[in-house]
Motif scaffolding. Structure first.
Motif, PDB file in Angstrom:
ATOM      1  N   ILE A  57     142.166 -56.730  -9.637  1.00 37.02           N
ATOM      2  CA  ILE A  57     141.439 -56.030  -8.582  1.00 37.02           C
ATOM      3  C   ILE A  57     142.435 -55.246  -7.741  1.00 37.02           C
ATOM      4  O   ILE A  57     143.458 -55.782  -7.310  1.00 37.02           O
ATOM      5  N   GLN A  58     142.143 -53.987  -7.527  1.00 35.04           N
ATOM      6  CA  GLN A  58     142.987 -53.136  -6.695  1.00 35.04           C
ATOM      7  C   GLN A  58     142.421 -53.112  -5.278  1.00 35.04           C
ATOM      8  O   GLN A  58     141.278 -52.729  -5.068  1.00 35.04           O
ATOM      9  N   LEU A  59     143.235 -53.547  -4.320  1.00 33.56           N
ATOM     10  CA  LEU A  59     142.828 -53.611  -2.911  1.00 33.56           C
ATOM     11  C   LEU A  59     143.551 -52.518  -2.134  1.00 33.56           C
ATOM     12  O   LEU A  59     144.782 -52.457  -2.141  1.00 33.56           O
ATOM     13  N   TYR A  60     142.783 -51.676  -1.451  1.00 30.27           N
ATOM     14  CA  TYR A  60     143.327 -50.613  -0.613  1.00 30.27           C
ATOM     15  C   TYR A  60     142.962 -50.954   0.821  1.00 30.27           C
ATOM     16  O   TYR A  60     141.779 -50.945   1.200  1.00 30.27           O
ATOM     17  N   ASP A  93     137.456 -52.968  -8.912  1.00 30.05           N
ATOM     18  CA  ASP A  93     137.526 -54.108  -9.820  1.00 30.05           C
ATOM     19  C   ASP A  93     137.487 -53.561 -11.247  1.00 30.05           C
ATOM     20  O   ASP A  93     136.470 -53.001 -11.668  1.00 30.05           O
ATOM     21  N   PRO A  94     138.575 -53.706 -11.998  1.00 30.24           N
ATOM     22  CA  PRO A  94     138.578 -53.170 -13.364  1.00 30.24           C
ATOM     23  C   PRO A  94     137.610 -53.891 -14.291  1.00 30.24           C
ATOM     24  O   PRO A  94     137.258 -53.357 -15.347  1.00 30.24           O
ATOM     25  N   HIS A  95     137.186 -55.085 -13.877  1.00 28.67           N
ATOM     26  CA  HIS A  95     136.264 -55.878 -14.692  1.00 28.67           C
ATOM     27  C   HIS A  95     134.998 -56.144 -13.890  1.00 28.67           C
ATOM     28  O   HIS A  95     134.673 -57.273 -13.541  1.00 28.67           O
ATOM     29  N   GLY A  96     134.270 -55.079 -13.582  1.00 33.84           N
ATOM     30  CA  GLY A  96     133.045 -55.190 -12.811  1.00 33.84           C
ATOM     31  C   GLY A  96     131.862 -55.575 -13.670  1.00 33.84           C
ATOM     32  O   GLY A  96     132.014 -56.020 -14.826  1.00 33.84           O
ATOM     33  N   PRO A  97     130.648 -55.417 -13.147  1.00 37.42           N
ATOM     34  CA  PRO A  97     129.451 -55.742 -13.918  1.00 37.42           C
ATOM     35  C   PRO A  97     129.422 -54.997 -15.249  1.00 37.42           C
ATOM     36  O   PRO A  97     129.835 -53.832 -15.341  1.00 37.42           O
ATOM     37  N   ALA A 109     137.692 -40.041  -2.191  1.00 35.82           N
ATOM     38  CA  ALA A 109     136.937 -40.190  -3.432  1.00 35.82           C
ATOM     39  C   ALA A 109     136.538 -41.644  -3.661  1.00 35.82           C
ATOM     40  O   ALA A 109     135.543 -41.917  -4.336  1.00 35.82           O
ATOM     41  N   LEU A 110     137.313 -42.567  -3.085  1.00 37.84           N
ATOM     42  CA  LEU A 110     137.005 -43.992  -3.187  1.00 37.84           C
ATOM     43  C   LEU A 110     136.058 -44.426  -2.083  1.00 37.84           C
ATOM     44  O   LEU A 110     135.119 -45.187  -2.317  1.00 37.84           O
ATOM     45  N   ASN A 111     136.323 -43.955  -0.867  1.00 38.83           N
ATOM     46  CA  ASN A 111     135.459 -44.271   0.278  1.00 38.83           C
ATOM     47  C   ASN A 111     135.259 -43.011   1.110  1.00 38.83           C
ATOM     48  O   ASN A 111     136.134 -42.634   1.891  1.00 38.83           O
ATOM     49  N   ALA A 123     134.003 -49.630  -8.112  1.00 39.63           N
ATOM     50  CA  ALA A 123     134.618 -49.331  -6.823  1.00 39.63           C
ATOM     51  C   ALA A 123     133.643 -49.708  -5.709  1.00 39.63           C
ATOM     52  O   ALA A 123     132.441 -49.450  -5.814  1.00 39.63           O
ATOM     53  N   LEU A 124     134.168 -50.323  -4.667  1.00 42.57           N
ATOM     54  CA  LEU A 124     133.337 -50.735  -3.532  1.00 42.57           C
ATOM     55  C   LEU A 124     134.072 -50.477  -2.229  1.00 42.57           C
ATOM     56  O   LEU A 124     135.292 -50.685  -2.142  1.00 42.57           O
TER      57      LEU A 124
END
Length: 234
Positions: free
Chosen positions: A21-24, A76-80, A64-66, A86-87
């Motif tokens: 998971i990438q956290l910004y 999350d590279p492994h989302g649903p 572009a992310l938020n 991206a959230l």
């Protein structure tokens, strides 16, 4: 290896561990909610500092992310369905991570919605109102000669602390004996109010012994200690 190159932020800052998971984020009350949650759950993640001093939250890649240019945000590279997700918005991220980890959110539907109710209380009331106290007590608003705006938010902060104190009466945590996503969302803001903002005396924090008791239990947790300093400021 997971490919996150469809996200402009990941092209700008290529992750060292794209399978995590990438956290910004930034270590503010809203930011550390998510780093604490990640530390508590043990979900693998990679933190990236978003520097407001350098206005990185306004970069095209971050927008572009938020599009609301606020932290935190995650990929999350492994989302649903196995696809990257991206959230943004800390409350949404906390609910997602709780579901992903199967932790800190009650399974019973009625109790689950009660927890979401208290999470919304933090998002809609505690965060915004405590933030206004900070503005008028510590930051630019402290120089305003008219103290009525400050006093209005101080009074509201006291009222919210009273609500929280009553809720904690007879309970170890906000949802009862079980530590939950609600505590992870709420207590960084209480800590900030009386710590970084220096408004403990102003809001008469000693009138709320249940809040201070639970806050001390919160900041004593090892995952909280770690999460409060992630991402580290440069």
């Amino acid at each position: 290896m997971t490919d996150l190159s469809s996200f402009p932020i990941a092209r700008q800052r290529p992750p060292m561990f794209p399978d995590r998971i990438q956290l910004y984020s930034l270590p503010t009350p809203n930011g550390v909610k998510v780093s604490i949650m990640l530390e508590e759950t043990g979900l693998p993640y990679e933190p990236h500092l978003v520097s407001f001093d350098r206005q990185e939250q306004l970069s095209p890649e971050f927008l572009a992310l938020n599009p609301n240019n606020k932290i935190p945000a995650i990929i999350d590279p492994h989302g649903p369905n196995g696809e990257p997700l991206a959230l943004f918005e800390s409350g949404a991220i906390l609910l997602y991570l709780a579901d992903k980890a199967g932790m800190f959110l009650p399974a019973d539907p009625a109790v689950r919605y009660e927890a979401i109710q208290w999470l919304m209380f933090q998002m809609s009331a505690i965060g915004p109102m405590f933030g206004q106290v900070g503005f008028f007590h510590k930051f630019a608003g402290k120089d305003f000669e008219d103290k009525r705006p400050r006093d209005r938010y101080v009074a509201e902060a006291r009222r919210l602390l009273a609500v929280l104190d009553q809720r904690l009466s007879g309970r170890q945590w906000i949802m009862g004996d079980e530590y939950s996503v609600v505590d992870i969302a709420t207590f960084p803001w209480v800590r900030n109010l009386i710590g970084f903002y220096g408004a403990g005396e102003l809001v008469e924090i000693d009138r709320f012994p249940q809040v201070t008791r639970a806050l001390q239990a919160f900041v004593s947790r090892p995952a909280v200690v770690r999460g409060l300093d992630i991402p580290q400021r440069q």
